[in-house]
Structure formats: structure tokens, C-alpha cells
Design a protein around this motif. Sequence first.
Motif, PDB file in Angstrom:
ATOM      1  N   PRO A   1       0.814  -1.221   0.000  1.00 25.48           N
ATOM      2  CA  PRO A   1       0.000   0.000   0.000  1.00 25.48           C
ATOM      3  C   PRO A   1       0.846   1.270   0.000  1.00 25.48           C
ATOM      4  CG  PRO A   1      -0.954  -1.617   1.484  1.00 25.48           C
ATOM      5  CD  PRO A   1       0.350  -2.189   1.012  1.00 25.48           C
ATOM      6  N   ALA A   2       1.946   1.281   0.746  1.00 32.64           N
ATOM      7  CA  ALA A   2       2.826   2.467   0.781  1.00 32.64           C
ATOM      8  C   ALA A   2       3.441   2.737  -0.591  1.00 32.64           C
ATOM      9  CB  ALA A   2       3.921   2.268   1.825  1.00 32.64           C
ATOM     10  N   GLU A   3       3.777   1.671  -1.321  1.00 33.22           N
ATOM     11  CA  GLU A   3       4.358   1.838  -2.658  1.00 33.22           C
ATOM     12  C   GLU A   3       3.324   2.363  -3.650  1.00 33.22           C
ATOM     13  OE1 GLU A   3       7.950  -1.455  -2.782  1.00 33.22           O
ATOM     14  OE2 GLU A   3       5.886  -2.177  -2.862  1.00 33.22           O
ATOM     15  N   VAL A   4       2.068   1.930  -3.508  1.00 32.46           N
ATOM     16  CA  VAL A   4       1.006   2.449  -4.379  1.00 32.46           C
ATOM     17  C   VAL A   4       0.789   3.936  -4.093  1.00 32.46           C
ATOM     18  CG1 VAL A   4      -1.448   2.305  -4.964  1.00 32.46           C
ATOM     19  CG2 VAL A   4      -0.115   0.199  -4.664  1.00 32.46           C
ATOM     20  N   ILE A   5       0.782   4.300  -2.806  1.00 31.68           N
ATOM     21  CA  ILE A   5       0.620   5.712  -2.437  1.00 31.68           C
ATOM     22  C   ILE A   5       1.791   6.539  -2.977  1.00 31.68           C
ATOM     23  CG2 ILE A   5       0.632   7.308  -0.464  1.00 31.68           C
ATOM     24  CD1 ILE A   5      -1.096   5.180   1.027  1.00 31.68           C
ATOM     25  N   ALA A   6       3.012   5.995  -2.922  1.00 27.88           N
ATOM     26  CA  ALA A   6       4.179   6.692  -3.468  1.00 27.88           C
ATOM     27  C   ALA A   6       4.029   6.903  -4.975  1.00 27.88           C
ATOM     28  CB  ALA A   6       5.448   5.898  -3.165  1.00 27.88           C
ATOM     29  N   ALA A   7       3.455   5.913  -5.671  1.00 24.84           N
ATOM     30  CA  ALA A   7       3.227   6.037  -7.123  1.00 24.84           C
ATOM     31  C   ALA A   7       2.210   7.136  -7.423  1.00 24.84           C
ATOM     32  CB  ALA A   7       2.753   4.701  -7.693  1.00 24.84           C
ATOM     33  N   ILE A   8       1.199   7.258  -6.567  1.00 23.34           N
ATOM     34  CA  ILE A   8       0.196   8.328  -6.730  1.00 23.34           C
ATOM     35  C   ILE A   8       0.877   9.693  -6.587  1.00 23.34           C
ATOM     36  CG2 ILE A   8      -1.833   9.416  -5.662  1.00 23.34           C
ATOM     37  CD1 ILE A   8      -2.651   6.474  -4.843  1.00 23.34           C
ATOM     38  N   HIS A   9       1.706   9.837  -5.553  1.00 22.04           N
ATOM     39  CA  HIS A   9       2.384  11.114  -5.333  1.00 22.04           C
ATOM     40  C   HIS A   9       3.390  11.414  -6.452  1.00 22.04           C
ATOM     41  CE1 HIS A   9       0.387  11.932  -1.619  1.00 22.04           C
ATOM     42  NE2 HIS A   9       0.883  10.887  -0.988  1.00 22.04           N
ATOM     43  N   GLU A  10       4.028  10.370  -6.961  1.00 22.05           N
ATOM     44  CA  GLU A  10       4.958  10.551  -8.086  1.00 22.05           C
ATOM     45  C   GLU A  10       4.214  11.072  -9.317  1.00 22.05           C
ATOM     46  OE1 GLU A  10       7.969   7.893 -10.932  1.00 22.05           O
ATOM     47  OE2 GLU A  10       6.809   6.900  -9.350  1.00 22.05           O
ATOM     48  N   THR A  11       3.060  10.507  -9.586  1.00 27.38           N
ATOM     49  CA  THR A  11       2.259  10.924 -10.744  1.00 27.38           C
ATOM     50  C   THR A  11       1.747  12.352 -10.554  1.00 27.38           C
ATOM     51  OG1 THR A  11       1.551   8.612 -10.875  1.00 27.38           O
ATOM     52  CG2 THR A  11       0.423  10.181 -12.312  1.00 27.38           C
ATOM     53  N   GLN A  12       1.318  12.658  -9.332  1.00 24.70           N
ATOM     54  CA  GLN A  12       0.845  14.011  -9.016  1.00 24.70           C
ATOM     55  C   GLN A  12       1.952  15.034  -9.239  1.00 24.70           C
ATOM     56  OE1 GLN A  12      -0.420  14.464  -4.928  1.00 24.70           O
ATOM     57  NE2 GLN A  12      -0.452  16.704  -5.082  1.00 24.70           N
ATOM     58  N   ALA A  13       3.157  14.715  -8.749  1.00 24.66           N
ATOM     59  CA  ALA A  13       4.284  15.644  -8.898  1.00 24.66           C
ATOM     60  C   ALA A  13       4.663  15.815 -10.368  1.00 24.66           C
ATOM     61  CB  ALA A  13       5.479  15.132  -8.098  1.00 24.66           C
ATOM     62  N   ALA A  14       4.648  14.709 -11.120  1.00 25.42           N
ATOM     63  CA  ALA A  14       5.009  14.768 -12.543  1.00 25.42           C
ATOM     64  C   ALA A  14       4.052  15.669 -13.317  1.00 25.42           C
ATOM     65  CB  ALA A  14       5.011  13.363 -13.137  1.00 25.42           C
ATOM     66  N   ASN A  15       2.778  15.706 -12.863  1.00 22.51           N
ATOM     67  CA  ASN A  15       1.763  16.521 -13.537  1.00 22.51           C
ATOM     68  C   ASN A  15       1.567  17.882 -12.869  1.00 22.51           C
ATOM     69  OD1 ASN A  15       0.483  14.842 -15.767  1.00 22.51           O
ATOM     70  ND2 ASN A  15       0.404  13.382 -14.067  1.00 22.51           N
ATOM     71  N   ALA A  16       2.328  18.151 -11.814  1.00 18.74           N
ATOM     72  CA  ALA A  16       2.247  19.431 -11.081  1.00 18.74           C
ATOM     73  C   ALA A  16       0.806  19.763 -10.687  1.00 18.74           C
ATOM     74  CB  ALA A  16       2.850  20.558 -11.914  1.00 18.74           C
ATOM     75  N   MET A  17       0.099  18.761 -10.158  1.00 13.70           N
ATOM     76  CA  MET A  17      -1.293  18.952  -9.755  1.00 13.70           C
ATOM     77  C   MET A  17      -1.367  19.294  -8.274  1.00 13.70           C
ATOM     78  SD  MET A  17      -3.057  15.834 -11.874  1.00 13.70           S
ATOM     79  CE  MET A  17      -3.287  15.949 -13.655  1.00 13.70           C
ATOM     80  N   THR A  18      -2.202  20.277  -7.949  1.00 14.38           N
ATOM     81  CA  THR A  18      -2.335  20.703  -6.554  1.00 14.38           C
ATOM     82  C   THR A  18      -3.762  20.565  -6.027  1.00 14.38           C
ATOM     83  OG1 THR A  18      -2.624  22.975  -7.325  1.00 14.38           O
ATOM     84  CG2 THR A  18      -0.403  22.318  -6.664  1.00 14.38           C
ATOM     85  N   THR A  19      -4.756  20.694  -6.910  1.00 18.34           N
ATOM     86  CA  THR A  19      -6.153  20.549  -6.483  1.00 18.34           C
ATOM     87  C   THR A  19      -7.006  20.272  -7.720  1.00 18.34           C
ATOM     88  OG1 THR A  19      -7.894  21.493  -5.070  1.00 18.34           O
ATOM     89  CG2 THR A  19      -6.849  22.988  -6.671  1.00 18.34           C
ATOM     90  N   ASP A  20      -8.273  19.887  -7.473  1.00 27.95           N
ATOM     91  CA  ASP A  20      -9.222  19.604  -8.569  1.00 27.95           C
ATOM     92  C   ASP A  20      -8.636  18.615  -9.576  1.00 27.95           C
ATOM     93  OD1 ASP A  20     -11.297  21.218  -7.599  1.00 27.95           O
ATOM     94  OD2 ASP A  20     -10.392  23.008  -8.467  1.00 27.95           O
ATOM     95  N   ALA A  21      -8.158  17.496  -9.053  1.00 29.13           N
ATOM     96  CA  ALA A  21      -7.673  16.414  -9.920  1.00 29.13           C
ATOM     97  C   ALA A  21      -8.367  15.125  -9.505  1.00 29.13           C
ATOM     98  CB  ALA A  21      -6.168  16.266  -9.812  1.00 29.13           C
ATOM     99  N   HIS A  22      -8.513  14.240 -10.472  1.00 24.34           N
ATOM    100  CA  HIS A  22      -9.129  12.932 -10.229  1.00 24.34           C
ATOM    101  C   HIS A  22      -8.173  11.868 -10.737  1.00 24.34           C
ATOM    102  CE1 HIS A  22     -12.766  10.592  -9.247  1.00 24.34           C
ATOM    103  NE2 HIS A  22     -12.337   9.756 -10.179  1.00 24.34           N
ATOM    104  N   ALA A  23      -7.955  10.848  -9.937  1.00 26.87           N
ATOM    105  CA  ALA A  23      -7.078   9.751 -10.355  1.00 26.87           C
ATOM    106  C   ALA A  23      -7.860   8.449 -10.369  1.00 26.87           C
ATOM    107  CB  ALA A  23      -5.893   9.629  -9.415  1.00 26.87           C
ATOM    108  N   ARG A  24      -7.609   7.656 -11.406  1.00 28.64           N
ATOM    109  CA  ARG A  24      -8.184   6.319 -11.486  1.00 28.64           C
ATOM    110  C   ARG A  24      -7.027   5.321 -11.444  1.00 28.64           C
ATOM    111  NH1 ARG A  24     -13.441   4.817 -13.327  1.00 28.64           N
ATOM    112  NH2 ARG A  24     -13.601   2.636 -13.910  1.00 28.64           N
ATOM    113  N   LEU A  25      -7.009   4.501 -10.407  1.00 29.04           N
ATOM    114  CA  LEU A  25      -6.011   3.447 -10.259  1.00 29.04           C
ATOM    115  C   LEU A  25      -6.628   2.161 -10.796  1.00 29.04           C
ATOM    116  CD1 LEU A  25      -5.491   5.561  -7.873  1.00 29.04           C
ATOM    117  CD2 LEU A  25      -4.324   3.685  -6.740  1.00 29.04           C
TER     118      LEU A  25
END
Length: 299
Positions: free
Chosen positions: A84-108
Motif C-alpha cells: 500500500p505504501a508503494e502504491v501511495i508513493a506512485a500516486i504522489h509521483e504521478t501528481q508531482a510529474a503533472n504538477a497537480m495541486t487541487t481539482d484532480a481525479h485519479a483512477r487506479l
Amino acid sequence: MTDHVTTHQAEEDARNEEILIWLNGRVVPKAQALVSVYDSGFMLGDGVWEGIRLYDGRWAFLDEHIERLFEAAKAIDLDIRLSPAEVIAAIHETQAANAMTTDAHARLMVTRGVKTRPFQHPSLSRQGPTMTIIMEHSKPKIPRPIRLATVPHMRGLPMTQDPKLNSHSKLNCILACIAAEKAGADEALMLDVHGFVNTTNACNFFVVKKGAVWTSTGDYCMNGITRQKVIDLCRANAIPVFERNFSLVDTYSADEAFLTGTFGAQTPVSTIDGRTIGTGQMGPMTERLRALYKDLVRA
């Protein structure tokens, strides 16, 4: 229908053409985020998924969503091969790569992976799972309350396909949605196996009657995280709330109706089977619960 509305309608955002997508450990441009035609998800709908939303730099109720993803994977005997920690790290990696701060939706999405031959048996998926995170700039834009139509398609018994499972196999719900659209509505109201009001094809369903909030027993609907938050908010704020069996007769005479889901939070319903619910606009209880939910997300 020209004014058709969906519960996942968002503002157009040109930035979504340039998004980066996490796929099997790599962050790649949208055009390169491709999976094999032999993938078990494409071939058979053999996989599970989660949707999460970013508010003001934080993913709402992230731990609960990840827990539900791993529960679903275990239920279908799929080894995600990440913690679970690695999946959460992947989410944060994707967020950082896209420079998203709010109003974003992710589908895993996690599937059983690429098959050696194009047949059903899970043992043919030998290369390990396919996992992707699609993250889009996404601001809900639902211009009016949703119109529902009751359809013959049911959310079934747990031993057929447990409706609590967020699986890739969504054909039953898609057929329900098509039937509702053909009936002139936006989304389908689905009954359970006993004929009681249950859920829509994409969201959990609530009614308000004489100051009390009702939803289904939860036996035949998705175990919605937003659904549970609304129930918890009612209990914490002295709003009577019931998980119970109720029929269309009870529903048509409701003062308000609304849907819950990760994307739209609480979405008002205007009509069901051509009957106007309350005033046909968002009611005071829905408005109050929306405000309480926003406070909860901020907290």
C-alpha cells in the motif's frame, strides 16, 4: 438528448491532452500509455480499480481507498506486487510529474496482466499484473440535478458478482445506463434482488423524507466511501439516518434525493421515472450535507 448530463461531467481542461500517466512503474506521456491486446483487463475485464480526488494538495480519504483496492485485489486473488505504501508513493509521483495541486481525479487500475493465450483461465496471466494511474485535471461541472429512470437491470447477489467489488467488469451497469438514457434519463436507478431501491449504475443513492435520510441496506450496493461518510456525518450531526429496505413508492414521495460518489460528492436528483422529487432542485438537507462533507474534506 441534447441536454444529457452525467454524474462524472467535468469542465473541459486542455491540460489533460498533455498529462503523464503512471504505467507499470514508469511515468509516460498519454500517447505512450498503452497496454497489450492480450491484457486480461482488455480481454476479460479481469481487474479492479479505485477513484480518488485531490483537494487542496491532499487526496481525500486516501488510506481508505487504498485499503479497498487491496481488499478487492485479494477477493479476486490478484497479487498487486506492491505494498500500500508503494502504491501511495506512485500516486504522489504521478501528481508531482503533472504538477497537480487541487481539482484532480485519479483512477487506479490493476489487472491480472498479459496473457500467454487469449483465453479465460487466470493461470494464463504469467507476466505479473498491469497497473496504471490515470490522473486528470478535473473540476465537476454538473449543470443541473440528475434525472433517473428505473431499469430492469439489478445489482445482483454476492455469489454472482458481488456489487461491493470495484471490478473492471462493468457491463451490467453500462447496460443499465443505456436503458436509462433510452428512457430519457441521465442515469439508471437499479433495484436489488427483492425489488427494493438500491443504487444507480455509477453512484450510491439517498432520499430525504421528513427530515430523515434514507439509503439502502448496503447489502447489494457498492461499499461507497462517500456513502459511508454521509452516514457518519448524519450520525455526528444529529440527523436521523437509516440504512433500510424501501420501495419506489417511498422514493417517489421523497422530499429530496441525491447521489454520492468520489467524483461528484453529493449530486442532487430532480426526477425519477418522470416524477419530480421535492422541488426538482437541490434541497436543504442535500445542501447541508454538502457543506458538512466539504468541512470534513478540509479537516
